[in-house]
Scaffold this motif. Structure first.
Motif, mmCIF file in Angstrom:
data_model
loop_
_atom_site.group_PDB
_atom_site.id
_atom_site.type_symbol
_atom_site.label_atom_id
_atom_site.label_comp_id
_atom_site.label_asym_id
_atom_site.label_seq_id
_atom_site.Cartn_x
_atom_site.Cartn_y
_atom_site.Cartn_z
ATOM 1 N N LEU A 131 50.342 27.420 -8.553
ATOM 2 C CA LEU A 131 51.197 26.634 -9.439
ATOM 3 C C LEU A 131 52.066 27.603 -10.213
ATOM 4 O O LEU A 131 51.554 28.460 -10.927
ATOM 5 N N ASN A 158 45.861 28.720 3.728
ATOM 6 C CA ASN A 158 46.650 27.675 3.058
ATOM 7 C C ASN A 158 45.812 26.506 2.569
ATOM 8 O O ASN A 158 46.142 25.893 1.557
ATOM 9 N N GLU A 159 44.737 26.185 3.277
ATOM 10 C CA GLU A 159 43.930 25.028 2.894
ATOM 11 C C GLU A 159 43.097 25.280 1.650
ATOM 12 O O GLU A 159 42.768 24.355 0.928
ATOM 13 N N ARG A 160 42.742 26.536 1.378
ATOM 14 C CA ARG A 160 41.880 26.852 0.240
ATOM 15 C C ARG A 160 42.643 27.512 -0.909
ATOM 16 O O ARG A 160 42.047 27.877 -1.909
ATOM 17 N N SER A 161 43.948 27.691 -0.773
ATOM 18 C CA SER A 161 44.761 28.313 -1.815
ATOM 19 C C SER A 161 45.535 27.251 -2.584
ATOM 20 O O SER A 161 45.918 26.230 -2.022
ATOM 21 N N LEU A 162 45.763 27.525 -3.869
ATOM 22 C CA LEU A 162 46.545 26.627 -4.724
ATOM 23 C C LEU A 162 47.336 27.504 -5.685
ATOM 24 O O LEU A 162 46.751 28.235 -6.483
ATOM 25 N N GLY A 212 46.415 29.715 -10.530
ATOM 26 C CA GLY A 212 45.768 29.115 -9.370
ATOM 27 C C GLY A 212 44.866 30.078 -8.642
ATOM 28 O O GLY A 212 44.351 31.037 -9.215
ATOM 29 N N THR A 232 41.827 34.487 -8.421
ATOM 30 C CA THR A 232 42.061 33.339 -9.285
ATOM 31 C C THR A 232 42.708 33.845 -10.568
ATOM 32 O O THR A 232 42.192 34.760 -11.207
#
Length: 181
Positions: free
Chosen positions: A70, A64-68, A78, A143
């Motif tokens: 949108l 969760n900390e390194r995923s984004l 993302g 990505t």
């Protein structure tokens, strides 16, 4: 005398077991389990609805900390970072097989210590990077973004056109550089 020595040895063990369990559980706090998805899988779970257009291997957890992420479904942009129990070669083979089954056309693949694969689908491009995990299994980064040669009409591509004008080339000749302060 033997009893007191035995009792003294048990005390450090009693402390070590809960300490190791706490460290193990603390490392699990920043990931989310993802449902497995494969093309044609009748048991495909839709619980994690943000990622419906890329394959998710069985047992994958999202960092969760390194995923984004949108957007959602098959219109997201993302990066998704996953930890897998599969080895890096197994994860690479999984994505090489499953990405085309999800409609992604392979463009390029470089497989080695860190494998990188590039795919396109309609007006989007995806890069899958697979590397050996730091402690176990492998880490996969997917990505996804709009392709460079098109701009989706939903992003205001003008009068219905989906063309993209490349930026002007960098100036040639004397280029001056100076350190940033």
């Amino acid at each position: 005398m033997v009893f007191s020595t035995f009792a003294a040895m048990k005390s450090p063990i009693r402390l070590a077991v809960p300490l190791m369990a706490a460290l193990f559980l603390a490392g699990c706090g920043t990931s989310t389990s993802l449902p497995q998805t494969q093309a044609g899988d009748p048991q495909q779970q839709i619980d994690f609805a943000l990622l419906t257009d890329i394959p998710i291997p069985s047992g994958a957890t999202m960092d969760n900390e390194r995923s984004l992420i949108l957007g959602d479904k098959d219109r997201w942009t993302g990066r998704v970072v996953m930890k897998l129990w599969k080895t890096a070669p197994e994860a690479t083979a999984f994505y090489q097989q499953q990405m085309p089954a999800f409609g992604w056309e392979p463009i390029m693949a470089a497989t080695s210590g860190i494998s990188v694969m590039t795919y396109v689908r309609a007006e989007r491009a995806a890069t899958v990077q697979v590397e050996t995990g730091s402690m176990w299994g492998s880490t996969v980064r997917v990505t996804v973004a709009p392709r460079a040669n098109t701009v989706p009409s939903s992003m205001g591509g003008g009068m219905g056109g989906n063309t993209y004008s490349a930026p002007a080339p960098a100036p040639s000749g004397n280029v001056r550089s100076q350190p940033l302060r």
